[in-house]
Design an enzyme around this catalytic site. Structure first.
Site, PDB file in Angstrom:
ATOM      1  N   GLU A  92       0.811  -1.207   0.000  1.00 54.22           N
ATOM      2  CA  GLU A  92       0.000   0.000   0.000  1.00 54.22           C
ATOM      3  C   GLU A  92       0.844   1.257   0.000  1.00 54.22           C
ATOM      4  OE1 GLU A  92      -2.265  -0.118   3.537  1.00 54.22           O
ATOM      5  OE2 GLU A  92      -3.212  -2.011   3.000  1.00 54.22           O
ATOM      6  N   CYS A 105       3.063   8.492   1.609  1.00 53.15           N
ATOM      7  CA  CYS A 105       3.496   7.482   2.584  1.00 53.15           C
ATOM      8  C   CYS A 105       3.749   6.170   1.847  1.00 53.15           C
ATOM      9  CB  CYS A 105       2.410   7.320   3.648  1.00 53.15           C
ATOM     10  SG  CYS A 105       2.773   6.045   4.858  1.00 53.15           S
ATOM     11  N   CYS A 112       5.357  -7.233   7.428  1.00 55.03           N
ATOM     12  CA  CYS A 112       6.379  -6.798   8.375  1.00 55.03           C
ATOM     13  C   CYS A 112       6.602  -7.895   9.407  1.00 55.03           C
ATOM     14  CB  CYS A 112       5.935  -5.516   9.082  1.00 55.03           C
ATOM     15  SG  CYS A 112       7.185  -4.848  10.202  1.00 55.03           S
ATOM     16  N   CYS A 116       4.487  -5.637  16.136  1.00 50.69           N
ATOM     17  CA  CYS A 116       4.062  -4.677  17.156  1.00 50.69           C
ATOM     18  C   CYS A 116       2.583  -4.939  17.429  1.00 50.69           C
ATOM     19  CB  CYS A 116       4.270  -3.246  16.671  1.00 50.69           C
ATOM     20  SG  CYS A 116       6.020  -2.872  16.313  1.00 50.69           S
ATOM     21  N   CYS A 119      -0.321  -2.989  15.519  1.00 49.13           N
ATOM     22  CA  CYS A 119      -0.147  -2.679  14.092  1.00 49.13           C
ATOM     23  C   CYS A 119      -0.710  -3.799  13.230  1.00 49.13           C
ATOM     24  CB  CYS A 119       1.324  -2.461  13.782  1.00 49.13           C
ATOM     25  SG  CYS A 119       1.654  -2.191  12.031  1.00 49.13           S
ATOM     26  N   GLY A 171       6.031  -2.279   6.652  1.00 49.52           N
ATOM     27  CA  GLY A 171       7.395  -2.773   6.730  1.00 49.52           C
ATOM     28  C   GLY A 171       8.350  -1.923   7.538  1.00 49.52           C
ATOM     29  N   CYS A 345      -2.541   2.139   7.956  1.00 52.99           N
ATOM     30  CA  CYS A 345      -1.665   1.050   8.385  1.00 52.99           C
ATOM     31  C   CYS A 345      -2.149  -0.364   8.075  1.00 52.99           C
ATOM     32  CB  CYS A 345      -1.423   1.165   9.876  1.00 52.99           C
ATOM     33  SG  CYS A 345      -1.146   2.829  10.441  1.00 52.99           S
TER      34      CYS A 345
HETATM   35  N1  SAH Z   1       8.409  -0.050  10.802  1.00 50.53           N
HETATM   36  C1  SAH Z   1       8.498   1.376  10.802  1.00 50.53           C
HETATM   37  C2  SAH Z   1       7.637   2.059   9.750  1.00 50.53           C
HETATM   38  C3  SAH Z   1       6.221   1.569   9.567  1.00 50.53           C
HETATM   39  S1  SAH Z   1       5.067   1.909  10.858  1.00 50.53           S
HETATM   40  C4  SAH Z   1       8.187   1.902  12.177  1.00 50.53           C
HETATM   41  O1  SAH Z   1       7.767   1.135  13.028  1.00 50.53           O
HETATM   42  O2  SAH Z   1       8.404   3.086  12.424  1.00 50.53           O
HETATM   43  C5  SAH Z   1       4.751   3.618  10.744  1.00 50.53           C
HETATM   44  C6  SAH Z   1       4.057   4.182  11.970  1.00 50.53           C
HETATM   45  O3  SAH Z   1       2.668   3.810  12.028  1.00 50.53           O
HETATM   46  C7  SAH Z   1       4.692   3.682  13.255  1.00 50.53           C
HETATM   47  O4  SAH Z   1       4.963   4.723  14.143  1.00 50.53           O
HETATM   48  C8  SAH Z   1       3.607   2.743  13.752  1.00 50.53           C
HETATM   49  O5  SAH Z   1       3.727   2.528  15.088  1.00 50.53           O
HETATM   50  C9  SAH Z   1       2.343   3.454  13.347  1.00 50.53           C
HETATM   51  N2  SAH Z   1       1.143   2.612  13.457  1.00 50.53           N
HETATM   52  C10 SAH Z   1       1.051   1.294  13.219  1.00 50.53           C
HETATM   53  N3  SAH Z   1      -0.195   0.832  13.465  1.00 50.53           N
HETATM   54  C11 SAH Z   1      -0.921   1.894  13.867  1.00 50.53           C
HETATM   55  C12 SAH Z   1      -2.287   2.061  14.242  1.00 50.53           C
HETATM   56  N4  SAH Z   1      -3.155   1.048  14.263  1.00 50.53           N
HETATM   57  N5  SAH Z   1      -2.701   3.303  14.590  1.00 50.53           N
HETATM   58  C13 SAH Z   1      -1.818   4.339  14.552  1.00 50.53           C
HETATM   59  N6  SAH Z   1      -0.536   4.243  14.207  1.00 50.53           N
HETATM   60  C14 SAH Z   1      -0.069   3.033  13.864  1.00 50.53           C
END
Ligand code: SAH
Length: 362
Positions: A92, A105, A112, A116, A119, A171, A345
């Site tokens: 995406e 973005c 990934c 986390c 996510c 990722g 995301c």
């Molecule tokens: N792996 C890298 C880049 C991708 S995530 C990183 O972790 O920074 C990009 C951002 O989106 C991160 O700060 C992540 O924590 C956030 N993110 C992921 N899932 C989310 C969600 N459900 N709501 C809000 N932010 C989210």
């Protein structure tokens, strides 16, 4: 069988491709400019190359951008692109036109591996690293359709608003170091995409050895660190990577990172209702960051049925931000965007995967 793709090749690979076609080295600059500065999508369109060269190059190679399979438009203007890659992995890209700025973005991996807890991309799992053509193709596709930062004469008039590109899609860019850095070089090269380094932000959980390498690159993008907790115990519960790369070391290295002129390291903090959004968490964050050359970006969780957390109450977001500001920490709050099109995301990707795995019963 498709022919090898010129798009995505750096100067050395292009030199080799042209040598194979029996061409002198000075052609490399011309082809490079067509691919990344003018961004034509056929060899035939490279009009300052002799016809015979275009023909012989075209017998061996082609120019392929990743294929867009779906474009979605949100009521707030957010546009989401779903790309299907050659091995049918999907990724995406999101284009966010806000009142006073535009953001692209992009993704660096299909899926990934970091898992986390909040996510969706992590929940859906990991497929593979993206290649430079797939990373650059996302930017090329969005820039083709939206005139952000366009300056060269063949394009539409430049969009006057500030704009930037963030590696915050699917990722972890620092787990795909080679392709990410190769792409950044072409993006930041004035003879390539020509994106000023301060307009490019790489977001990472802080893969320490790769971050140290990035800091030593001759040209570097801006840096955002996914922190999401103010103490190691909580961060470990939310982000398994904390076990390997502890936040204390990550913060130290990030604060020493040589940001581009006019840049500043950002710490991203996803607020999870009742989990990491209390005044005590905010005070602990102040203790770690007060007076440092950094800023905190508060991101209220984008909730989804698959995510086992809920969004913070608006009052909690306000109180958290006020405590940071009062404690001499620069802070901004990210507004949720594109929620009606699942732009947050990994959501659209996941919906698709679910639809393929379990078609609705008649
Ligand atoms: N792996 C890298 C880049 C991708 S995530 C990183 O972790 O920074 C990009 C951002 O989106 C991160 O700060 C992540 O924590 C956030 N993110 C992921 N899932 C989310 C969600 N459900 N709501 C809000 N932010 C989210």
């Amino acid at each position: 069988m498709s022919r090898p793709n010129l798009f995505g090749m750096g100067p050395e690979a292009l030199a080799a491709a042209l040598a194979d076609a029996g061409e002198p080295a000075f052609r490399v600059k011309q082809v490079y400019g067509w691919l990344y500065h003018r961004r034509v999508q056929t060899i035939a369109a490279m009009t300052n190359l002799p016809k015979a060269l275009r023909a012989s190059l075209g017998e061996r190679h082609e120019v392929r951008w990743p294929e867009v399979t779906e474009r979605t438009l949100s009521f707030d203007g957010t546009r989401k692109y779903l790309f299907r890659l050659e091995d049918v992995a999907t990724i995406e890209t999101v284009y966010l036109p806000e009142d006073e700025r535009r953001t692209i973005c992009i993704s660096t991996q299909a899926g990934c591996p970091l898992k986390c807890a909040f996510c969706l991309t992590g929940i859906a799992g990991y497929r593979r690293n993206l290649k430079p053509a797939e990373i650059l193709g996302q930017v090329a596709t969005v820039m083709e359709e939206h005139p952000v930062g366009q300056t060269h004469p063949q394009r539409r008039e430049a969009d006057p608003f500030p704009w930037n590109i963030v590696m915050m899609g699917m990722g972890e860019p620092l787990l795909n170091y080679e392709a990410t850095v190769a792409s950044l070089r072409v993006l930041m090269d004035p003879k390539g995409f020509g994106v000023p380094p301060r307009k490019l932000t790489l977001s990472t959980v802080g893969i320490l050895p790769a971050l140290a390498k990035l800091a030593a690159e001759p040209v570097r993008p801006n840096l955002a660190i996914s922190l999401h907790a103010s103490d190691p115990g909580l961060r470990r519960a939310l982000m398994p990577i904390e076990e390997k790369y502890p936040m204390g070391d990550v913060v130290d290295m990030a604060l020493r990172y040589p940001v581009p002129r006019g840049g500043r390291v950002t710490f991203e903090y996803v607020l999870l209702g009742g989990v990491n959004d209390s005044p005590a968490h905010a005070r602990e964050l102040v203790r770690r960051l007060a007076g440092r050359h950094a800023k905190v970006n508060l991101i209220p969780l984008n909730p989804a049925p698959e995510i086992p957390f809920h969004a913070p109450r608006p009052e909690a977001v306000d109180a958290f931000g006020a405590l940071l500001a009062a404690g001499d920490v620069r802070v901004s709050v990210r507004r949720a965007r594109g929620q009606d099109i699942l732009a947050a995301c990994g959501q659209l990707h996941l919906k698709k995967a679910a639809a393929t795995a379990a078609p609705p019963r008649p």
